[in-house]
Scaffold this active site. Sequence first.
Site, PDB file in Angstrom:
ATOM      1  N   ARG A  52       0.824  -1.209   0.000  1.00  0.00           N
ATOM      2  CA  ARG A  52       0.000   0.000   0.000  1.00  0.00           C
ATOM      3  C   ARG A  52       0.859   1.260   0.000  1.00  0.00           C
ATOM      4  O   ARG A  52       0.498   2.264  -0.624  1.00  0.00           O
ATOM      5  CB  ARG A  52      -0.952  -0.007   1.200  1.00  0.00           C
ATOM      6  CG  ARG A  52      -1.981   1.116   1.159  1.00  0.00           C
ATOM      7  CD  ARG A  52      -3.059   0.930   2.202  1.00  0.00           C
ATOM      8  NE  ARG A  52      -2.538   0.990   3.557  1.00  0.00           N
ATOM      9  CZ  ARG A  52      -3.289   0.804   4.647  1.00  0.00           C
ATOM     10  NH1 ARG A  52      -4.585   0.526   4.531  1.00  0.00           N
ATOM     11  NH2 ARG A  52      -2.759   0.876   5.846  1.00  0.00           N
ATOM     12  N   LYS A 156      -2.416   7.147   1.404  1.00  0.00           N
ATOM     13  CA  LYS A 156      -2.096   7.348   2.822  1.00  0.00           C
ATOM     14  C   LYS A 156      -0.972   8.370   2.891  1.00  0.00           C
ATOM     15  O   LYS A 156       0.206   8.037   2.929  1.00  0.00           O
ATOM     16  CB  LYS A 156      -1.705   6.012   3.461  1.00  0.00           C
ATOM     17  CG  LYS A 156      -1.895   5.951   4.967  1.00  0.00           C
ATOM     18  CD  LYS A 156      -1.772   4.525   5.444  1.00  0.00           C
ATOM     19  CE  LYS A 156      -1.752   4.437   6.955  1.00  0.00           C
ATOM     20  NZ  LYS A 156      -3.021   4.802   7.578  1.00  0.00           N
TER      21      LYS A 156
END
Length: 301
Positions: A52, A156
Site C-alpha cells: 500500500r 495514505k
Amino acid sequence: MKELVAVNGEVYKPGDAKISVFDRGFLFGDAVYEVTRSYGRIFFQIEAHIERLYRSAKWIDMDLENFSGGKTQSEMIKHIYDIYKKIDCEDVYMRIQISRGDGPIGMSKNMVKKPNEVIIIYPFVQIDKKYFDEGAKIFVTERLRNAKKALDPNIKSGNYLNNVLAYNEGEKEGAFETFMMNSQGHVTEGTTSNIFMVKNNTLITPPANYDILVGITRGIVMEIAENTGLKVEEKGFDLKTLQDADEVFLTSSTREIVPVKDVNGKTFKVGQFEKTRKLIEGYKAYTNRYLENAKKEHPWR
C-alpha cells in the site's frame, strides 16, 4: 536501545534525528506513510502495508524503486527488519514515512532529486484494557472527509490536516475516536480507523467506493466475519442508522477491534457486544496463524 529513528538508513536516537526544513513532507505534506506493529518481532501484515505504501507513492507520481538507492518492496521490508534488529524490543510500533525529498520551494516534483525516508520504531503500548472490556465513546462530526476527486483517502499521505481537525472536534467531546461524513451525510471513516455496525445479524461497513481508506484490518474482519455466522454488506449509513445498530466497533492495525459503547450520546448496553467479541476472537486466531506462517516463510527475519 529501545527506540530509534532512521533517516535515509542512518540510525539515531529519537531526539537526534533531523530532516531538512526544505523537505516537501514538512512544507506541503507531500509524503506517504504506513504504520504497523510487531508481535514477538514479527511485523503483522508487513507485505500488505508496504504494498500500500508503494501504491500510495505511485498515485502521487512518486517512484520508490527507480532512483539511485531505490528499493523493491521485498528489499524495503528487509531494510525495515534490518533497522528493527538494532533495538531490543519484542513488540513495537513502526511508522515509515517517505517524502518526495527536499529542494527549492515550489510545486514542481522535478525540483527534487530523490525521496527522503524516515522510519520510527518504539515500544508498542496497547490502549487501555477498559476500551476492550467496556467499549469506547466515539463522535461523528459533520466535517466532511476529503473526497476522492480532491485527495483520495486511499492515498495514505502526510497531508493529514482533515483528520487532525476532525480529531480535535471529537476530543472536545471526550471521544476516543472521531468519524467524518461525506457530502451525502453518510458516515465514512475515523481519523485513524474504519467503522462497522451489526444489525440483525448483518455486518455493515461503508463501501470501498466511499471517501475512505480501505483498511487492512477492515479487510481481515470482513474475511473472518462469515465464520462467525454474519452476513457482510458494504453500504452507506447515516448517524441515526449507526445509533440504531445492535453493535458498533472500529478497526485499525494498531488497535485491532475496539467495541463502541457510545455514539454521539447514544449508549449501548455494556456486555452486549456478542458479535464483536466473536470477531475479536476470530481476529486473534487469524493473527496467530499469520505469525506462525511468518516464522517459517518470511526471509527477512
